[in-house]
Enzyme design. Structure first.
Site, mmCIF file in Angstrom:
data_model
loop_
_atom_site.group_PDB
_atom_site.id
_atom_site.type_symbol
_atom_site.label_atom_id
_atom_site.label_comp_id
_atom_site.label_asym_id
_atom_site.label_seq_id
_atom_site.Cartn_x
_atom_site.Cartn_y
_atom_site.Cartn_z
ATOM 1 N N GLU A 196 2.237 -39.430 40.464
ATOM 2 C CA GLU A 196 3.288 -39.945 41.047
ATOM 3 C C GLU A 196 2.853 -41.192 41.696
ATOM 4 O OE1 GLU A 196 5.184 -37.019 43.655
ATOM 5 O OE2 GLU A 196 5.587 -35.701 41.460
ATOM 6 N N GLU B 229 -2.349 -30.381 41.781
ATOM 7 C CA GLU B 229 -1.481 -30.656 42.163
ATOM 8 C C GLU B 229 -1.976 -32.607 43.174
ATOM 9 O OE1 GLU B 229 1.742 -31.118 44.198
ATOM 10 O OE2 GLU B 229 1.467 -29.817 43.399
#
Length: 117
Positions: free
Chosen positions: A73, A66
């Site tokens: 991102e 994550e």
């Protein structure tokens, strides 16, 4: 060439990154909650040390995936603020890596806990 920072500053920066993910990323909060829940159940069902080790490695794997997804991102948004097909691929692949690790963690949880129910 950039001057190397001290070990203390490097560790502080690492904790800032962990804190950022834990406080700003919705999915990271979900993964932390799931990891804490799994930790509680490992205590409740008195898993042995090897089962706990497998569980911890799995939880850490999901959290790290994550965090890497957050890095991808963020970098993609910085480099390509407009929509671009390659930016979408990078983000989708990173998210897919998280999905694979999270799905694997469910399999591990099932294998560790189902027989104890």
């Amino acid at each position: 060439m950039r001057k190397k920072q001290s070990l203390l500053i490097s560790v502080k920066s690492a904790f800032e990154g962990i804190y950022y993910c834990a406080t700003h990323e919705r999915n990271m909060k979900i993964h932390i909650g799931a990891g804490l829940t799994a930790g509680f159940f490992s205590w409740w069902f008195a898993l042995d040390k090897y089962e706990i080790l497998i569980l911890l490695v799995t939880i850490v794997g999901v959290l790290v995936a994550e965090m890497i997804n957050t890095v991808v991102e963020t970098l993609v948004d910085m480099i390509s603020p407009e929509r671009h097909p390659l930016a979408k691929i990078a983000k989708d692949v990173a998210a897919g890596a998280v999905l694979i690790t999270a799905t694997f963690s469910l399999v591990v949880g099932y294998m560790l806990f189902f027989s104890k129910l």
